[in-house]
Design a protein around this motif. Structure first.
Motif, PDB file in Angstrom:
ATOM      1  N   TYR A 174       0.849  -1.192   0.000  1.00  0.00           N
ATOM      2  CA  TYR A 174       0.000   0.000   0.000  1.00  0.00           C
ATOM      3  C   TYR A 174       0.879   1.235   0.000  1.00  0.00           C
ATOM      4  O   TYR A 174       1.895   1.266   0.693  1.00  0.00           O
ATOM      5  CB  TYR A 174      -0.886   0.028   1.253  1.00  0.00           C
ATOM      6  CG  TYR A 174      -2.015  -0.959   1.239  1.00  0.00           C
ATOM      7  CD1 TYR A 174      -3.050  -0.832   0.318  1.00  0.00           C
ATOM      8  CD2 TYR A 174      -2.046  -2.000   2.150  1.00  0.00           C
ATOM      9  CE1 TYR A 174      -4.102  -1.741   0.311  1.00  0.00           C
ATOM     10  CE2 TYR A 174      -3.096  -2.912   2.146  1.00  0.00           C
ATOM     11  CZ  TYR A 174      -4.121  -2.784   1.226  1.00  0.00           C
ATOM     12  OH  TYR A 174      -5.147  -3.675   1.214  1.00  0.00           O
ATOM     13  N   ARG A 175       0.464   2.220  -0.738  1.00  0.00           N
ATOM     14  CA  ARG A 175       1.224   3.469  -0.692  1.00  0.00           C
ATOM     15  C   ARG A 175       1.142   4.060   0.717  1.00  0.00           C
ATOM     16  O   ARG A 175       0.099   4.037   1.345  1.00  0.00           O
ATOM     17  CB  ARG A 175       0.661   4.463  -1.696  1.00  0.00           C
ATOM     18  CG  ARG A 175       1.378   5.797  -1.670  1.00  0.00           C
ATOM     19  CD  ARG A 175       0.835   6.762  -2.699  1.00  0.00           C
ATOM     20  NE  ARG A 175       1.155   6.365  -4.077  1.00  0.00           N
ATOM     21  CZ  ARG A 175       2.347   6.478  -4.617  1.00  0.00           C
ATOM     22  NH1 ARG A 175       3.353   6.950  -3.910  1.00  0.00           N
ATOM     23  NH2 ARG A 175       2.571   6.114  -5.864  1.00  0.00           N
TER      24      ARG A 175
ATOM     25  N   PHE B  60      13.068  17.884   0.486  1.00  0.00           N
ATOM     26  CA  PHE B  60      13.111  17.118  -0.764  1.00  0.00           C
ATOM     27  C   PHE B  60      11.718  16.651  -1.189  1.00  0.00           C
ATOM     28  O   PHE B  60      11.469  16.406  -2.360  1.00  0.00           O
ATOM     29  CB  PHE B  60      14.046  15.918  -0.569  1.00  0.00           C
ATOM     30  CG  PHE B  60      14.415  15.224  -1.841  1.00  0.00           C
ATOM     31  CD1 PHE B  60      15.226  15.848  -2.777  1.00  0.00           C
ATOM     32  CD2 PHE B  60      13.959  13.951  -2.115  1.00  0.00           C
ATOM     33  CE1 PHE B  60      15.564  15.205  -3.957  1.00  0.00           C
ATOM     34  CE2 PHE B  60      14.289  13.306  -3.283  1.00  0.00           C
ATOM     35  CZ  PHE B  60      15.101  13.931  -4.210  1.00  0.00           C
ATOM     36  N   LYS B  61      10.842  16.513  -0.240  1.00  0.00           N
ATOM     37  CA  LYS B  61       9.471  16.067  -0.481  1.00  0.00           C
ATOM     38  C   LYS B  61       9.410  14.781  -1.304  1.00  0.00           C
ATOM     39  O   LYS B  61       8.842  14.738  -2.390  1.00  0.00           O
ATOM     40  CB  LYS B  61       8.649  17.153  -1.174  1.00  0.00           C
ATOM     41  CG  LYS B  61       8.680  18.485  -0.457  1.00  0.00           C
ATOM     42  CD  LYS B  61       7.321  19.136  -0.446  1.00  0.00           C
ATOM     43  CE  LYS B  61       7.306  20.405   0.369  1.00  0.00           C
ATOM     44  NZ  LYS B  61       7.720  20.227   1.756  1.00  0.00           N
ATOM     45  N   PRO B  62       9.983  13.716  -0.782  1.00  0.00           N
ATOM     46  CA  PRO B  62       9.937  12.454  -1.523  1.00  0.00           C
ATOM     47  C   PRO B  62       8.624  11.718  -1.292  1.00  0.00           C
ATOM     48  O   PRO B  62       7.916  11.995  -0.326  1.00  0.00           O
ATOM     49  CB  PRO B  62      11.096  11.663  -0.899  1.00  0.00           C
ATOM     50  CG  PRO B  62      11.183  12.177   0.491  1.00  0.00           C
ATOM     51  CD  PRO B  62      10.654  13.587   0.503  1.00  0.00           C
ATOM     52  N   GLN B  63       8.306  10.800  -2.227  1.00  0.00           N
ATOM     53  CA  GLN B  63       7.149   9.928  -1.992  1.00  0.00           C
ATOM     54  C   GLN B  63       7.608   8.601  -1.407  1.00  0.00           C
ATOM     55  O   GLN B  63       6.807   7.837  -0.903  1.00  0.00           O
ATOM     56  CB  GLN B  63       6.400   9.674  -3.299  1.00  0.00           C
ATOM     57  CG  GLN B  63       5.555  10.835  -3.766  1.00  0.00           C
ATOM     58  CD  GLN B  63       6.334  11.821  -4.602  1.00  0.00           C
ATOM     59  OE1 GLN B  63       7.094  11.458  -5.476  1.00  0.00           O
ATOM     60  NE2 GLN B  63       6.167  13.099  -4.310  1.00  0.00           N
TER      61      GLN B  63
ATOM     62  N   LYS C 129       4.300   8.294   8.037  1.00  0.00           N
ATOM     63  CA  LYS C 129       2.918   7.912   7.754  1.00  0.00           C
ATOM     64  C   LYS C 129       2.039   9.135   7.587  1.00  0.00           C
ATOM     65  O   LYS C 129       1.182   9.184   6.715  1.00  0.00           O
ATOM     66  CB  LYS C 129       2.385   7.047   8.885  1.00  0.00           C
ATOM     67  CG  LYS C 129       2.900   5.647   8.772  1.00  0.00           C
ATOM     68  CD  LYS C 129       2.093   4.715   9.634  1.00  0.00           C
ATOM     69  CE  LYS C 129       2.489   3.304   9.332  1.00  0.00           C
ATOM     70  NZ  LYS C 129       2.124   2.405  10.408  1.00  0.00           N
ATOM     71  N   VAL C 130       2.271  10.103   8.461  1.00  0.00           N
ATOM     72  CA  VAL C 130       1.493  11.327   8.361  1.00  0.00           C
ATOM     73  C   VAL C 130       1.722  11.986   7.009  1.00  0.00           C
ATOM     74  O   VAL C 130       0.815  12.503   6.378  1.00  0.00           O
ATOM     75  CB  VAL C 130       1.848  12.281   9.524  1.00  0.00           C
ATOM     76  CG1 VAL C 130       1.258  13.649   9.288  1.00  0.00           C
ATOM     77  CG2 VAL C 130       1.357  11.708  10.831  1.00  0.00           C
ATOM     78  N   GLU C 131       2.952  11.910   6.549  1.00  0.00           N
ATOM     79  CA  GLU C 131       3.279  12.518   5.264  1.00  0.00           C
ATOM     80  C   GLU C 131       2.854  11.640   4.090  1.00  0.00           C
ATOM     81  O   GLU C 131       2.982  12.052   2.943  1.00  0.00           O
ATOM     82  CB  GLU C 131       4.793  12.750   5.175  1.00  0.00           C
ATOM     83  CG  GLU C 131       5.354  13.680   6.238  1.00  0.00           C
ATOM     84  CD  GLU C 131       5.039  15.135   5.958  1.00  0.00           C
ATOM     85  OE1 GLU C 131       5.225  15.567   4.817  1.00  0.00           O
ATOM     86  OE2 GLU C 131       4.581  15.834   6.882  1.00  0.00           O
ATOM     87  N   GLY C 132       2.404  10.428   4.391  1.00  0.00           N
ATOM     88  CA  GLY C 132       1.994   9.522   3.314  1.00  0.00           C
ATOM     89  C   GLY C 132       3.150   9.004   2.483  1.00  0.00           C
ATOM     90  O   GLY C 132       3.003   8.718   1.293  1.00  0.00           O
ATOM     91  N   ILE C 133       4.299   8.888   3.099  1.00  0.00           N
ATOM     92  CA  ILE C 133       5.489   8.443   2.375  1.00  0.00           C
ATOM     93  C   ILE C 133       5.654   6.938   2.543  1.00  0.00           C
ATOM     94  O   ILE C 133       5.577   6.420   3.648  1.00  0.00           O
ATOM     95  CB  ILE C 133       6.735   9.180   2.912  1.00  0.00           C
ATOM     96  CG1 ILE C 133       6.627  10.663   2.611  1.00  0.00           C
ATOM     97  CG2 ILE C 133       8.007   8.595   2.318  1.00  0.00           C
ATOM     98  CD1 ILE C 133       7.648  11.512   3.323  1.00  0.00           C
ATOM     99  N   THR C 134       5.836   6.256   1.435  1.00  0.00           N
ATOM    100  CA  THR C 134       6.122   4.831   1.503  1.00  0.00           C
ATOM    101  C   THR C 134       7.571   4.673   1.923  1.00  0.00           C
ATOM    102  O   THR C 134       8.456   5.255   1.298  1.00  0.00           O
ATOM    103  CB  THR C 134       5.913   4.166   0.139  1.00  0.00           C
ATOM    104  OG1 THR C 134       4.747   4.701  -0.450  1.00  0.00           O
ATOM    105  CG2 THR C 134       5.777   2.674   0.278  1.00  0.00           C
ATOM    106  N   ALA C 135       7.788   3.911   2.967  1.00  0.00           N
ATOM    107  CA  ALA C 135       9.144   3.855   3.493  1.00  0.00           C
ATOM    108  C   ALA C 135       9.617   2.423   3.591  1.00  0.00           C
ATOM    109  O   ALA C 135       8.844   1.513   3.869  1.00  0.00           O
ATOM    110  CB  ALA C 135       9.191   4.488   4.876  1.00  0.00           C
ATOM    111  N   LEU C 136      10.880   2.234   3.325  1.00  0.00           N
ATOM    112  CA  LEU C 136      11.475   0.914   3.485  1.00  0.00           C
ATOM    113  C   LEU C 136      12.673   1.066   4.405  1.00  0.00           C
ATOM    114  O   LEU C 136      13.577   1.867   4.144  1.00  0.00           O
ATOM    115  CB  LEU C 136      11.890   0.362   2.124  1.00  0.00           C
ATOM    116  CG  LEU C 136      12.416  -1.079   2.119  1.00  0.00           C
ATOM    117  CD1 LEU C 136      11.955  -1.795   0.873  1.00  0.00           C
ATOM    118  CD2 LEU C 136      13.918  -1.148   2.221  1.00  0.00           C
ATOM    119  N   PHE C 137      12.645   0.335   5.491  1.00  0.00           N
ATOM    120  CA  PHE C 137      13.783   0.322   6.403  1.00  0.00           C
ATOM    121  C   PHE C 137      14.452  -1.024   6.296  1.00  0.00           C
ATOM    122  O   PHE C 137      13.776  -2.042   6.225  1.00  0.00           O
ATOM    123  CB  PHE C 137      13.339   0.485   7.862  1.00  0.00           C
ATOM    124  CG  PHE C 137      12.392   1.606   8.092  1.00  0.00           C
ATOM    125  CD1 PHE C 137      12.858   2.907   8.174  1.00  0.00           C
ATOM    126  CD2 PHE C 137      11.045   1.376   8.234  1.00  0.00           C
ATOM    127  CE1 PHE C 137      11.975   3.941   8.397  1.00  0.00           C
ATOM    128  CE2 PHE C 137      10.159   2.405   8.445  1.00  0.00           C
ATOM    129  CZ  PHE C 137      10.631   3.696   8.527  1.00  0.00           C
TER     130      PHE C 137
END
Lengths: 578, 96
Positions: free
Chosen positions: A275-276, A366-369, A400-408
């Protein structure tokens, strides 16, 4: 005053506050420092008291158009200007713009003698003059306690300082007074007695050779405020107080699916991807291609036309680019086009808070997605697991608040289990992918499995994957007699099957030949039997014909004998007997 | 050397009791010890607040000895005779 008009009731109940403009501080103080009143900022050496004061003034000037006066008792104007220039505060320009006044008060006891009664009217006049010339709304007195070393008569000094604070209040300027932390008291000279509106305590702690600065609001008369100790850091842009994130679980969610960057891996998720806006944790032992998975994710994001940010805590950008290019993940064009930003730093270079703030600032800029952090487990080297997990909580919340898909990615020791994942952030992340070594007979293979995926079904298989020159590829599941088969076993299994097939074929051929042989043997036997039969038959025939002949002969003999008997009686044994 | 001209500056803030006392005391000492060898300037910071910064004035009243160097400052209403003389280094001059 730049405050937005508030509802009438709020105006009545709320203490007027002056926004500091300092990251996070306004959230904790719920709107800034008490307006028109003095605030005491105390802390030990190196806490950033002066900086907080200067930033309060500079932000006031730049963001809220409130001119300010900085009266410094320690550093000269030139020194101070130079010191804060590194933070991008151009005090000279502000002074020429008549927005800021610096006044360095220098007290040298060796050149002053006391002879009779005096007061500190001179200080008031100087301050008053400075305030009036630029119409200052904010005043910072940087370590007024220095006066105690300059004037022998403490009684006079104390009463004058008390009068000064009263006077500042009457003037209606929002004042920040810095003071050195005393032994067991907030300030060395007990200034907290005189400043009763707001007291902020700064603290500088060194734990495991890493400095963590913390801020606490000791008191704030007439207002509620955050009461915790909040970590803060001094960045190249000034002070940042954490948390800078919301503390609530209120983020909106997306139904859109994005790819993990590995098509086969996507297929393991029922909906064909992530999910995005979800957070993905990739855990694994050393050398299980976690970074490669991260890079594949980043590359895919860039290919979708998104902006992506990679925080590399292990490799330099150049190294990362080279290494990923070797496995067919060519990130360089996206770096050049500005779509991809790789921010590399050693985790130990600074405390956790700084990392968090760096991440925040860069994301803000940078405002990444999509964001990749590789690896988060390295952060443990600069903080305890509990600190890291609280930092990561904030980070995950923020993303999450920013709606950024993140991979750690997280390195977990094979020996001490998955504590990092479990105690750490596994409850925070939405998807947990685990890559592991499948160590078999004399070789290691990589296996990937999905431990959890919130909100969608996923495969339960441990899939073997290979890192090829064209990227990551998952191999088909091969089930052997003892479960899923990987690596050389996979080859061995193949060979075994081939050999088996060959053997089977040979067996068939052998059986065919055997049959043929049997057939031939039988045929020969049949021929033999037939021959035997023939000979028996012949024999029988012969016997039978002989018998017939004999019978015939017998009959003829009898007949002949009969004829002979009837024509002549013969003398003979036979005739005599008749 | 003793012929050197003394330059003294007294900072006051309006006509307060302390200021007036200080000026009176100062004049007395100067006449006693530096007759004809001094120049006295009185600065009222209420009229010229911008001058306070130059000589690092905090306490009122403050007497500044500009010449001879080094600069010396004596704060207070100068009622303590001894301290003023020590502060301004006048006694040494007397002995000379």
């Amino acid at each position: 005053m730049s405050r937005s008009p508030l509802p009438r009731i709020a105006v009545l109940s709320q203490l007027p506050k002056a926004l500091t403009g300092i990251d996070g501080l306004d959230e904790i103080t719920e709107g800034g420092l008490p307006q028109g009143r003095p605030t005491l900022v105390c802390g030990s050496a190196g806490c950033g008291k002066t900086l907080l004061g200067v930033e309060f003034l500079v932000r006031g000037i730049l963001d809220y158009d409130e001119p300010g006066v900085l009266m410094t008792f320690e550093e000269t104007a030139a020194e101070l200007t130079a010191n804060v220039a590194s933070l991008g505060f151009d005090l000279v320009q502000l002074q020429t713009d008549k927005k800021l006044r610096l006044d360095h008060v220098h007290v040298d006891r060796s050149e002053i003698d006391e002879a009779g009664e005096y007061d500190l009217e001179g200080l008031f006049i100087r301050l008053g003059y400075a305030i009036d010339t630029i119409g200052a709304k904010r005043v910072v007195l940087d370590t007024i306690e220095s006066l105690f070393s300059g004037f022998p008569n403490e009684a006079v000094l104390r009463s004058e300082i008390r009068r000064l604070f009263r006077w500042l209040k009457d003037k209606g300027v929002t004042t920040v007074i810095t003071a050195e932390r005393g032994d067991g008291t907030l300030t060395r000279q007990g200034l907290e007695e005189y400043v009763s509106d707001c007291v902020i305590l700064l603290d500088n702690r060194v734990i495991d050779q890493i400095t963590t600065r913390r801020l606490r609001i000791v008191k704030y008369r007439g207002s509620t405020h955050g009461t915790n100790e909040y970590p803060y850091i001094i960045t190249e842009e000034g002070i940042s107080v954490l948390p800078v994130t919301s503390l609530k679980l209120e983020h909106s969610v997306s139904n859109e699916i994005v790819s993990t960057g590995v098509a086969d891996l996507d297929a393991m998720f029922m909906r064909g991807g992530l999910y995005r806006g979800s957070s993905v944790l990739v855990t694994g032992t050393a050398g299980t291609a976690k970074t490669t998975l991260g890079a594949a994710f980043a590359l895919e994001a860039c290919r979708r036309g998104e902006r992506c940010l990679i925080f590399a805590f292990e490799e330099s950008p150049a190294q990362l680019l080279r290494n990923m290019a070797s496995v067919g993940l060519d990130l360089a064009p996206f770096v050049e086009s500005g779509q991809l930003l790789i921010e590399a730093s050693r985790p130990t270079i600074s405390g956790l808070e700084r990392h968090l703030v760096t991440v925040h600032k860069l994301i803000g800029r940078f405002k990444p997605q999509s964001v990749v952090i590789d690896p988060i487990s390295n952060l443990v080297s600069v903080g305890s697991i509990s600190e890291v997990s609280s930092m990561l909580t904030r980070l995950v919340d923020f993303l999450k608040v920013e709606g950024i898909t993140a991979l750690f990615t997280a390195l977990i020791g094979s020996s001490h289990g998955q504590e990092m994942g479990e105690d750490g952030i596994s409850s925070l992340v939405d998807v947990w992918i685990h890559v592991r070594d499948l160590e078999g007979i004399g070789e290691r293979n990589r296996g990937v499995s999905i431990l959890k995926a919130r909100g969608m079904a996923h495969s339960n298989q441990v899939r073997e994957f290979v890192v090829t020159a064209q990227g990551i590829r998952l191999l088909d599941v091969l089930v052997g007699p003892a479960g899923i088969i990987t690596g050389a076993s996979r080859l061995a299994q193949g060979m075994q099957e081939q050999a088996q097939a060959l053997a089977d074929q040979q067996e068939t051929e052998r059986r065919d030949r055997e049959l043929e042989r049997k057939r031939r043997v039988l045929e020969a036997t049949i021929a033999n039997l037939r021959t035997e039969f023939e000979s028996v038959e012949e024999e029988l025939r012969r016997v039978m014909s002989e018998e017939e002949e004999r019978q015939l002969t017998l009959r003829q003999d009898r007949r002949q004998l009969g004829q002979n008997f009837s024509t002549r009686p013969a003398a003979g044994p036979n005739g005599s007997a008749e | 050397m003793d012929e050197e001209m003394w330059e003294l500056r007294l900072y006051v803030a309006g006509q307060t009791v302390k200021s007036v006392t200080a000026l009176a005391n100062l004049k007395k000492y100067c006449e006693e010890h530096l007759k004809g060898r001094y120049r006295l300037e009185v600065v009222d910071l209420l009229l010229n607040p911008q001058l306070a910064e130059g000589d690092q004035i905090l306490a009122i009243p403050t007497l500044v000895r500009k010449v001879p160097s080094p600069i010396r400052k004596v704060i207070g209403d100068l009622s303590n005779h001894e301290r003023v003389l020590v502060g301004l280094d006048l006694r040494a001059l007397d002995a000379y």
